[in-house]
Design a protein around this motif. Structure first.
Motif, mmCIF file in Angstrom:
data_model
loop_
_atom_site.group_PDB
_atom_site.id
_atom_site.type_symbol
_atom_site.label_atom_id
_atom_site.label_comp_id
_atom_site.label_asym_id
_atom_site.label_seq_id
_atom_site.Cartn_x
_atom_site.Cartn_y
_atom_site.Cartn_z
ATOM 1 N N ARG B 118 0.687 -2.067 -0.180
ATOM 2 C CA ARG B 118 -0.300 -0.341 0.193
ATOM 3 C C ARG B 118 0.719 1.114 0.174
ATOM 4 O O ARG B 118 0.319 2.121 -0.796
ATOM 5 N N GLN B 121 2.074 1.447 -3.521
ATOM 6 C CA GLN B 121 1.400 2.560 -4.192
ATOM 7 C C GLN B 121 1.318 4.372 -3.651
ATOM 8 O O GLN B 121 1.076 5.243 -4.810
ATOM 9 N N SER B 125 1.671 7.089 -6.646
ATOM 10 C CA SER B 125 0.239 7.923 -6.837
ATOM 11 C C SER B 125 0.376 8.987 -6.072
ATOM 12 O O SER B 125 -0.105 10.286 -7.203
ATOM 13 N N THR B 126 0.717 9.824 -5.077
ATOM 14 C CA THR B 126 0.478 11.282 -4.386
ATOM 15 C C THR B 126 1.416 11.535 -4.321
ATOM 16 O O THR B 126 2.360 12.652 -4.599
ATOM 17 N N ALA B 129 4.952 13.345 -6.709
ATOM 18 C CA ALA B 129 4.159 13.946 -7.792
ATOM 19 C C ALA B 129 4.125 15.019 -6.623
ATOM 20 O O ALA B 129 4.677 16.500 -6.996
ATOM 21 N N ASP B 130 4.272 15.163 -5.420
ATOM 22 C CA ASP B 130 3.772 16.003 -3.945
ATOM 23 C C ASP B 130 5.672 16.659 -4.552
ATOM 24 O O ASP B 130 5.659 17.632 -4.057
ATOM 25 N N THR B 133 7.027 18.789 -7.059
ATOM 26 C CA THR B 133 5.977 20.073 -6.807
ATOM 27 C C THR B 133 6.807 21.067 -5.503
ATOM 28 O O THR B 133 7.068 22.074 -5.980
ATOM 29 N N LEU B 134 6.835 20.325 -4.325
ATOM 30 C CA LEU B 134 7.848 21.091 -3.557
ATOM 31 C C LEU B 134 8.733 21.139 -4.000
ATOM 32 O O LEU B 134 10.169 22.534 -2.959
ATOM 33 N N TYR B 136 10.564 21.720 -7.097
ATOM 34 C CA TYR B 136 10.987 22.067 -8.681
ATOM 35 C C TYR B 136 11.843 23.247 -8.230
ATOM 36 O O TYR B 136 11.730 24.168 -7.471
ATOM 37 N N PRO B 140 15.497 29.961 -15.771
ATOM 38 C CA PRO B 140 14.957 30.869 -16.983
ATOM 39 C C PRO B 140 15.057 30.550 -18.760
ATOM 40 O O PRO B 140 16.263 29.832 -18.580
ATOM 41 N N PRO B 141 14.381 30.201 -19.422
ATOM 42 C CA PRO B 141 14.980 29.732 -20.699
ATOM 43 C C PRO B 141 15.935 30.910 -20.925
ATOM 44 O O PRO B 141 16.525 31.836 -20.965
ATOM 45 N N GLY B 142 17.418 29.701 -21.472
ATOM 46 C CA GLY B 142 18.589 30.536 -21.423
ATOM 47 C C GLY B 142 19.480 30.256 -20.425
ATOM 48 O O GLY B 142 20.905 30.450 -21.129
ATOM 49 N N ARG B 144 22.322 28.616 -18.606
ATOM 50 C CA ARG B 144 22.833 27.153 -18.680
ATOM 51 C C ARG B 144 23.732 27.437 -17.581
ATOM 52 O O ARG B 144 24.604 27.934 -16.495
ATOM 53 N N PRO B 146 26.221 26.385 -14.305
ATOM 54 C CA PRO B 146 27.953 26.262 -14.041
ATOM 55 C C PRO B 146 28.459 25.799 -14.624
ATOM 56 O O PRO B 146 27.872 23.951 -13.747
#
Lengths: 344, 350
Positions: B118, B121, B125-126, B129-130, B133-134, B136, B140-142, B144, B146
């Motif tokens: 359990r 699982q 499932s939970t 993913a959390d 997110t926490l 992350y 920014p794009p561009g 690189r 160091p």
């Protein structure tokens, strides 16, 4: 910048859009790094390249905050038939190779519990209680696999065997006179074992999409119907606040205060972009060409949504799993939100 | 022929000018990986749809079939038709190779897994993913990253032996390279990789019964065979003598580890009176967290409660539990364990 690069670029420009975007990016990047190297000859760190400001400041997007309020799965999922067959196969194989059950370690000799164990093993003929009869020895030891459609492979049958073992004393099947004549003054009393709750609830049967007791194996998401009749996640314009504060505010204003919620992290998990057919003029004199909604992930711990005093003119709400959301929302919306929703 | 004389860039430019036309004429053959794969995958399982007719399945009796086959014939001796894996591995060139350990005919075969825990699982499932997110981190794009300078030192000097020599380690005695912290992606979310249960019983030097009881308890709790360890040195202060058995451990992985963690978090720890939690100072900086349980707390495990009388009184040992995770620092490991349900108290060791 060398002659080869120039030639390539000129030819590329002449042909319209002949090169793919990633190639073009590579070209421009090699230019940028070449330029940076030319400028920073004194060995400064050429690592950080600040993002370039947008050239035309005339257009802008409206920023919305959306709330993806979810209830995680409450129970384990149903096993795939292959998984359950595999697990049963492995448990029966284990019966073949496991060491014999050490009865004296678990039951003192000549106690009621010990007698009960002996009675039960005589009836069951296998130490494990939920895999059916397993014969690992003798002439026909090779015939140890369950056949297709055998009752042992049914999950409910396995659960029933465990419950039966906990409830019975092993004397039930024997004739009454044998029981009375047997010298068993002390019996082990078994109280009735509580049955496991059903995995399908009342809300499942009624398909009550407003209930949080539905679809216990799936993640449920809160979807609301706005005044135009479109189903979407609760959302509102971002004001002078952070995304997290906005998420709490939107939840309170749309689904009421009767919920215990937790915003997971400070960053959005996805975004939805909607382009207007005609640009709007904003107060700052910019052309607003569309709307971007950034979704915050929120978990519900307790409570229920209540739209009675909502401030966004919401008409209705539903708790839906991922595949059910697809049927409700618009195609474009679904295309952009589907990857941030959990499969299970 | 003329194309061959032209320089490469001009030739490629010519080809590039032609290409859009080809694209326009060609019908759209693009297909998404997800859409294409769904056609290839069968929707129904072969297990739910029996390929044989119902009569055949119902009347199939392997015992009767084998009896019929053997009628009037003498059986071959068992050694002629029963496969036995070779007892010793005699090298890759030997004609008689052992089957892989996953084969039930192998001598190394261990059955399992028996269930889908359990906790696993819930993680899939939970929790995973959390955590993503926490933890992350936005670039920014561009951007690189160091460049990582060489973490090992060069050999500097005129000695000819420095050539091709492996690089030097970090400065200082006993220094090791610290772990690299990869940027967080969906591929490296921390997860529980192993759980170790360890019990140190110095009384076992006088009376080996302590060691046997500790081993039985660890096996009962962890579902894994316990291994005993000897003291490596004489330590007068602790009363240790070299070469005497003083400790037992067992390592749990995968299914066992998940079942153990679930048992710990849902059954044992809530029943401990006035338990403060895992000390926040726990953690070795490489994603491993450990804490201890006293003998009274160990006795709360359901496997021990069920036959508590079988263990001699006052011989139940305390134990140390180490949870090994994939995280590369204390913070991430703690986040994972908190999500699973282990509380931490006191000053946090970051």
């Amino acid at each position: 910048m060398n002659a080869g690069h120039q030639t390539t670029r000129r030819l590329a420009a002449k042909a319209g859009t002949p090169i793919c975007r990633s190639c073009r990016d590579t070209l421009s990047r090699s230019y940028a790094s070449a330029a940076a190297a030319a400028v920073q000859t004194d060995g400064q760190a050429a690592q950080l390249i600040p993002p370039v400001a947008q050239a035309s400041t005339q257009t802008s997007y409206g920023i919305n905050t959306g709330v993806v309020l979810s209830r995680p799965p409450q129970i384990t999922r149903d096993l795939h038939p292959f998984e359950s067959a595999f697990f049963l196969y492995q448990r029966r194989l284990n019966e073949r190779s496991a060491l014999p059950f050490t009865r004296y370690f678990y039951y003192k000799d000549r106690t009621p519990a010990d007698r009960e164990w002996k009675r039960k093993i005589k009836q069951r003929l296998t130490p494990a209680r939920d895999i059916g009869r397993y014969k690992g020895y003798g002439e026909e030891a090779w015939n140890d696999e369950v056949l297709i459609g055998a009752k042992e492979s049914d999950f409910n049958w396995q659960v029933e065997r465990l419950l039966e073992d906990a409830e019975t004393t092993g004397l039930e099947d024997q004739p009454a006179e044998a029981v009375s004549s047997a010298v068993t003054p002390k019996k082990v009393e078994h109280e009735a074992v509580e049955r496991p709750m059903s995995r399908i609830t009342e809300a499942d049967e009624k398909n009550d999409v407003k209930s949080l007791n539905r679809a216990l194996q799936r993640t449920l998401y809160l979807l609301v119907k706005d005044k135009e009749g479109r189903w979407m996640f609760p959302q509102d314009r971002l004001q002078k606040e952070t995304l997290k504060e906005a998420a709490y505010r939107i939840l309170e204003y749309s689904a009421g205060v009767n919920m215990n919620t937790w915003v997971v992290g400070n960053v959005p998990i996805g975004h939805y972009q909607h382009n207007y057919t005609k640009a709007l003029k904003t107060g700052a004199g910019l052309d607003e060409v569309g709307l971007k909604t950034f979704f915050m992930k929120v978990r519900i711990m307790a409570g229920q949504a209540n739209l009675k005093e909502n401030q966004f003119d919401l008409k209705d709400f539903k708790w839906l799993a991922k595949d059910e959301i697809q049927k409700e929302v618009e195609e474009d919306y679904w295309r952009q939100i589907k990857n941030m929703l959990a499969e299970r | 022929m003329a194309l061959r004389e032209l320089p490469f860039r001009a030739a490629s430019a010519l080809c590039r000018e032609v290409r859009p036309v080809v694209h326009a004429a060609r019908p759209s053959l693009r297909r998404n990986a997800s859409a294409g794969a769904s056609h290839d995958v069968e929707h129904s399982s072969s297990l739910t749809v029996p390929p044989l007719s119902k009569d055949l399945v119902q009347n199939f009796d392997p015992i009767a079939r084998s009896r019929q086959r053997r009628q009037g014939k003498k059986q071959l001796p068992a050694s002629r038709y029963q496969y036995r894996s070779p007892k010793y591995y005699r090298g890759p060139l030997h004609p008689h190779q052992p089957p892989p350990p996953s084969d039930p005919a192998s001598r190394e075969f261990q059955p399992g897994p028996f269930s889908l825990p359990r906790l696993e699982q819930t993680y899939q499932s939970t929790i995973a993913a959390d955590i993503l997110t926490l933890t992350y981190q936005h670039y920014p794009p561009g951007y690189r990253p160091p460049k990582v300078e060489n973490r090992l030192r060069e050999w500097t000097g005129a000695s000819p032996y420095f050539k091709n020599r492996p690089l030097r380690g970090p400065r200082g005695r006993g220094e090791e390279l610290r772990l690299l912290h990869e940027p967080r992606t969906f591929r490296n979310i921390p997860k529980i990789s192993r759980v170790t249960v360890h019990s140190f019983v110095p009384e076992a030097q006088e009376n080996s019964a302590h060691l046997h009881v500790a081993g039985m308890i660890l096996q009962a709790v962890s579902n894994v065979r316990a291994t005993a360890h000897k003291a490596r040195h004489n330590v007068v202060g602790w009363g240790l003598r070299e070469g005497k058995y003083v400790a037992v451990t067992s390592h749990m992985e995968r299914e066992d580890a998940h079942h153990f963690m679930a048992k710990l978090v849902d059954v044992v720890l809530p029943r401990i009176k006035e338990w403060k939690g895992v000390p926040g100072s726990s953690g070795d900086g490489a994603g491993n967290m450990s804490f201890g349980l006293t003998p009274q707390q160990v006795a709360l495990f359901p496997e021990i409660e069920v036959n508590y009388d079988a263990y001699p009184p006052k011989m139940i040992p305390g134990m140390h539990i180490t949870i090994h995770t994939d995280a590369t620092n204390n913070k991430d490991a703690r986040l994972l364990l908190q999500a699973i349900g282990l509380p931490f108290y006191g000053k946090l060791n970051d």
